[in-house]
Write a protein that holds these residues in place. Structure first.
Motif, PDB file in Angstrom:
ATOM      1  N   GLN A 130      41.856  49.944  31.788  1.00 31.82           N
ATOM      2  CA  GLN A 130      41.504  49.462  30.457  1.00 31.82           C
ATOM      3  C   GLN A 130      40.110  49.948  30.054  1.00 31.82           C
ATOM      4  N   THR A 131      39.226  50.099  31.032  1.00 34.95           N
ATOM      5  CA  THR A 131      37.898  50.661  30.747  1.00 34.95           C
ATOM      6  C   THR A 131      38.029  52.116  30.310  1.00 34.95           C
ATOM      7  N   ALA A 132      38.837  52.892  31.025  1.00 33.80           N
ATOM      8  CA  ALA A 132      39.052  54.289  30.643  1.00 33.80           C
ATOM      9  C   ALA A 132      39.676  54.378  29.251  1.00 33.80           C
ATOM     10  N   ARG A 133      40.625  53.494  28.986  1.00 27.83           N
ATOM     11  CA  ARG A 133      41.259  53.455  27.665  1.00 27.83           C
ATOM     12  C   ARG A 133      40.221  53.189  26.578  1.00 27.83           C
ATOM     13  N   ALA A 134      39.327  52.222  26.820  1.00 30.20           N
ATOM     14  CA  ALA A 134      38.307  51.888  25.815  1.00 30.20           C
ATOM     15  C   ALA A 134      37.382  53.077  25.551  1.00 30.20           C
ATOM     16  N   LEU A 135      37.009  53.791  26.596  1.00 30.86           N
ATOM     17  CA  LEU A 135      36.131  54.956  26.420  1.00 30.86           C
ATOM     18  C   LEU A 135      36.794  56.020  25.551  1.00 30.86           C
ATOM     19  N   ILE A 136      38.073  56.266  25.780  1.00 32.37           N
ATOM     20  CA  ILE A 136      38.784  57.243  24.955  1.00 32.37           C
ATOM     21  C   ILE A 136      38.855  56.769  23.513  1.00 32.37           C
ATOM     22  N   ASP A 137      39.200  55.488  23.328  1.00 30.59           N
ATOM     23  CA  ASP A 137      39.334  54.952  21.973  1.00 30.59           C
ATOM     24  C   ASP A 137      38.001  54.961  21.221  1.00 30.59           C
ATOM     25  N   GLU A 138      36.905  54.828  21.956  1.00 29.61           N
ATOM     26  CA  GLU A 138      35.580  54.833  21.334  1.00 29.61           C
ATOM     27  C   GLU A 138      35.056  56.234  21.060  1.00 29.61           C
ATOM     28  N   GLY A 139      35.790  57.257  21.510  1.00 27.23           N
ATOM     29  CA  GLY A 139      35.367  58.630  21.258  1.00 27.23           C
ATOM     30  C   GLY A 139      34.411  59.191  22.291  1.00 27.23           C
ATOM     31  N   ALA A 140      34.344  58.591  23.480  1.00 31.17           N
ATOM     32  CA  ALA A 140      33.383  59.048  24.485  1.00 31.17           C
ATOM     33  C   ALA A 140      33.629  60.476  24.936  1.00 31.17           C
ATOM     34  N   ILE A 141      34.880  60.946  24.842  1.00 30.27           N
ATOM     35  CA  ILE A 141      35.154  62.341  25.204  1.00 30.27           C
ATOM     36  C   ILE A 141      35.604  63.154  23.992  1.00 30.27           C
ATOM     37  N   GLY A 142      35.404  62.607  22.798  1.00 33.60           N
ATOM     38  CA  GLY A 142      35.877  63.294  21.603  1.00 33.60           C
ATOM     39  C   GLY A 142      37.388  63.213  21.502  1.00 33.60           C
ATOM     40  N   ALA A 143      37.993  64.236  20.909  1.00 33.21           N
ATOM     41  CA  ALA A 143      39.448  64.280  20.810  1.00 33.21           C
ATOM     42  C   ALA A 143      40.029  64.743  22.134  1.00 33.21           C
ATOM     43  N   PRO A 144      40.965  63.987  22.728  1.00 33.50           N
ATOM     44  CA  PRO A 144      41.578  64.428  23.982  1.00 33.50           C
ATOM     45  C   PRO A 144      42.270  65.782  23.822  1.00 33.50           C
ATOM     46  N   VAL A 145      42.015  66.660  24.769  1.00 30.25           N
ATOM     47  CA  VAL A 145      42.562  68.019  24.755  1.00 30.25           C
ATOM     48  C   VAL A 145      43.620  68.197  25.843  1.00 30.25           C
ATOM     49  N   GLY A 146      43.343  67.665  27.028  1.00 30.39           N
ATOM     50  CA  GLY A 146      44.267  67.868  28.135  1.00 30.39           C
ATOM     51  C   GLY A 146      43.884  67.043  29.332  1.00 30.39           C
ATOM     52  N   GLY A 147      44.507  67.364  30.456  1.00 34.76           N
ATOM     53  CA  GLY A 147      44.203  66.625  31.675  1.00 34.76           C
ATOM     54  C   GLY A 147      45.089  67.064  32.822  1.00 34.76           C
ATOM     55  N   THR A 148      44.899  66.404  33.958  1.00 40.85           N
ATOM     56  CA  THR A 148      45.714  66.659  35.145  1.00 40.85           C
ATOM     57  C   THR A 148      46.101  65.338  35.786  1.00 40.85           C
ATOM     58  N   ALA A 149      47.262  65.334  36.435  1.00 45.36           N
ATOM     59  CA  ALA A 149      47.756  64.148  37.138  1.00 45.36           C
ATOM     60  C   ALA A 149      48.400  64.607  38.435  1.00 45.36           C
ATOM     61  N   PHE A 150      47.868  64.160  39.565  1.00 45.83           N
ATOM     62  CA  PHE A 150      48.349  64.642  40.857  1.00 45.83           C
ATOM     63  C   PHE A 150      48.588  63.507  41.838  1.00 45.83           C
ATOM     64  N   PHE A 151      49.794  63.474  42.405  1.00 49.39           N
ATOM     65  CA  PHE A 151      50.059  62.722  43.629  1.00 49.39           C
ATOM     66  C   PHE A 151      50.744  63.685  44.582  1.00 49.39           C
ATOM     67  N   MET A 152      50.111  63.991  45.702  1.00 55.66           N
ATOM     68  CA  MET A 152      50.681  64.945  46.643  1.00 55.66           C
ATOM     69  C   MET A 152      50.398  64.480  48.061  1.00 55.66           C
ATOM     70  N   CYS A 153      51.448  64.439  48.889  1.00 52.99           N
ATOM     71  CA  CYS A 153      51.323  64.006  50.280  1.00 52.99           C
ATOM     72  C   CYS A 153      52.366  64.741  51.110  1.00 52.99           C
ATOM     73  N   PRO A 154      52.312  64.617  52.441  1.00 55.04           N
ATOM     74  CA  PRO A 154      53.294  65.313  53.283  1.00 55.04           C
ATOM     75  C   PRO A 154      54.673  64.670  53.306  1.00 55.04           C
ATOM     76  N   GLY A 155      54.803  63.428  52.826  1.00 56.29           N
ATOM     77  CA  GLY A 155      56.097  62.757  52.848  1.00 56.29           C
ATOM     78  C   GLY A 155      56.019  61.391  53.505  1.00 56.29           C
ATOM     79  N   HIS A 156      56.867  60.485  53.070  1.00 60.30           N
ATOM     80  CA  HIS A 156      56.801  59.101  53.533  1.00 60.30           C
ATOM     81  C   HIS A 156      57.452  58.883  54.898  1.00 60.30           C
ATOM     82  N   GLU A 157      58.111  59.909  55.433  1.00 63.01           N
ATOM     83  CA  GLU A 157      58.674  59.774  56.774  1.00 63.01           C
ATOM     84  C   GLU A 157      57.591  59.649  57.844  1.00 63.01           C
ATOM     85  N   ARG A 158      56.348  59.909  57.475  1.00 66.55           N
ATOM     86  CA  ARG A 158      55.233  59.752  58.418  1.00 66.55           C
ATOM     87  C   ARG A 158      54.990  58.298  58.779  1.00 66.55           C
ATOM     88  N   TRP A 159      55.252  57.371  57.829  1.00 71.86           N
ATOM     89  CA  TRP A 159      54.833  55.981  58.027  1.00 71.86           C
ATOM     90  C   TRP A 159      55.929  54.954  57.765  1.00 71.86           C
TER      91      TRP A 159
END
Length: 365
Positions: A130-159
């Motif tokens: 919600q803090t990150a959302r507020a910063l975007i809504d307030e214009g802290a980074i200007g107009a959003p242009v892009g981004g990245t989203a990553f979840f990467m692991c070797p696999g859940h059979e490890r645990w």
């Protein structure tokens, strides 16, 4: 205000986190627990001082207004439909379903009966996000242009002691972890307009290295390395990769870039974490978390917010419409990989309103 009666079907690992959080969310009152394995329900009921009952008994209880569905993904829609037929609102663990068409069926059944559907993840309601959302809504980074989203692991059979379902239809890294990332991106940037994707299966089998089945081999029936590009209605473009085939990486979970700066957003599988902001020409600096629900595992805050919305007669935030959109986006990445084309996204949910608008002294109102 009258508390909202909650029934829970599915008493596996995640149910403990829900029940622990619900102790601190006074709008809800757990009326009973049920599971296909009665011993699982009885054990969890004993742990939390609650009642274990058969599924049919729970569905017939007039004091239960919301049925919280914590079953395995393959059962989410079937159990949800039973709850709707019994006249209950439904809140389901992620994903909403394992296919967009069945998610649509659940939503249509709810609409026909005038009932609500809510869905995890609700981590986007956490104080850090919600803090990150507020910063975007307030214009802290200007107009959003892009981004990245990553979840990467070797696999859940490890645990995981029984990891088979992660590699069966309805599993895989996108349906397992993608809901956290795509949901938070919609919270931050609004709905997705179209996607492009590539989904691969580098290995046809997996060897379990966790107890008690260490050394056993299991088949893989789903893509385990999935990459896509999400184009948002706002115009922002975000690359996303969900993988069970990466030994290690250095990408942060979420990064959002704008015309006037950038944001580092913490892991959307959690409610807290440190948000960092860099204004254009400046330096990275941590941002103080402004809002509550960042200090613990508040898994079930989405249920409580939905319960309060029922009492208030207003829309709830962790909604079925949002979850259906996320499911459509995730499925479309696979469709794009199969067809070699962009896939347009048909659903257009409202961007959830900031939770801060419904907080008074740290309580949902």
């Amino acid at each position: 205000m009258k508390r909202v009666g909650i029934g829970i079907i599915g008493c596996g690992n995640i149910s403990g986190a829900y029940l622990k959080a619900m102790r601190n969310l006074p709008i809800v009152e757990v009326r009973g627990l049920a599971d296909m394995n009665p011993a699982a329900a009885e054990a969890r009921a004993a742990e939390f001082g609650l009642s274990a009952v058969p599924v049919d008994t729970l569905l017939a209880d007039p004091a239960v207004e919301i049925l919280v569905n914590l079953t395995i993904p393959k059962a989410h829609v079937a159990v949800g439909l039973r709850a709707l037929e019994a006249g209950k609102h439904v809140y389901t663990e992620k994903p909403l379903g394992i296919a967009f068409a069945e998610g649509e069926r659940l939503m249509a059944a709810a609409a026909a009966r005038g009932l609500r559907v809510g869905a995890a993840p609700d981590t986007f309601l956490g104080g850090a996000h919600q803090t990150a959302r507020a910063l975007i809504d307030e214009g802290a980074i200007g107009a959003p242009v892009g981004g990245t989203a990553f979840f990467m692991c070797p696999g859940h059979e490890r645990w995981h002691p029984a990891p088979d379902f992660y590699y069966e239809v309805g599993g895989g890294p996108m349906l397992d972890m993608g809901p956290y990332y795509v949901t938070d991106l919609v919270n931050l940037l609004g709905p997705v307009a179209r996607v492009t994707g590539i989904a691969t299966t580098p290995r046809q089998t997996r060897t379990i290295t966790s107890a008690p089945r260490s050394g056993q081999t299991i088949p893989v029936h789903v893509p385990t390395h999935v990459s896509g590009m999400l184009e948002f209605v706002s115009g922002a473009a975000v690359s996303i990769t969900m993988s069970f085939d990466v030994a290690a990486h250095r990408h942060l979970p979420l990064e959002i870039y704008g015309t006037e700066g950038s944001l580092l957003v913490p892991d959307p599988n959690f409610f807290g974490g440190t948000v960092e902001h860099l204004p254009k020409g400046g330096q990275w600096a941590p941002v103080e978390t402004r809002y509550p629900y960042a200090d613990a595992n508040w898994r079930s805050i989405g249920v409580a917010e939905m319960a309060q919305a029922i009492r208030d007669g207003r829309p709830h935030r962790a909604s079925g419409a949002l979850a259906l959109h996320v499911l459509e986006v995730m499925e479309a990445i696979g469709v794009s990989s199969q067809t070699g084309r962009h896939v347009e996204i048909a659903t257009r949910p409202d961007r959830p309103s900031p939770l801060a608008e419904s907080l008074v002294d740290g309580h949902i109102v």
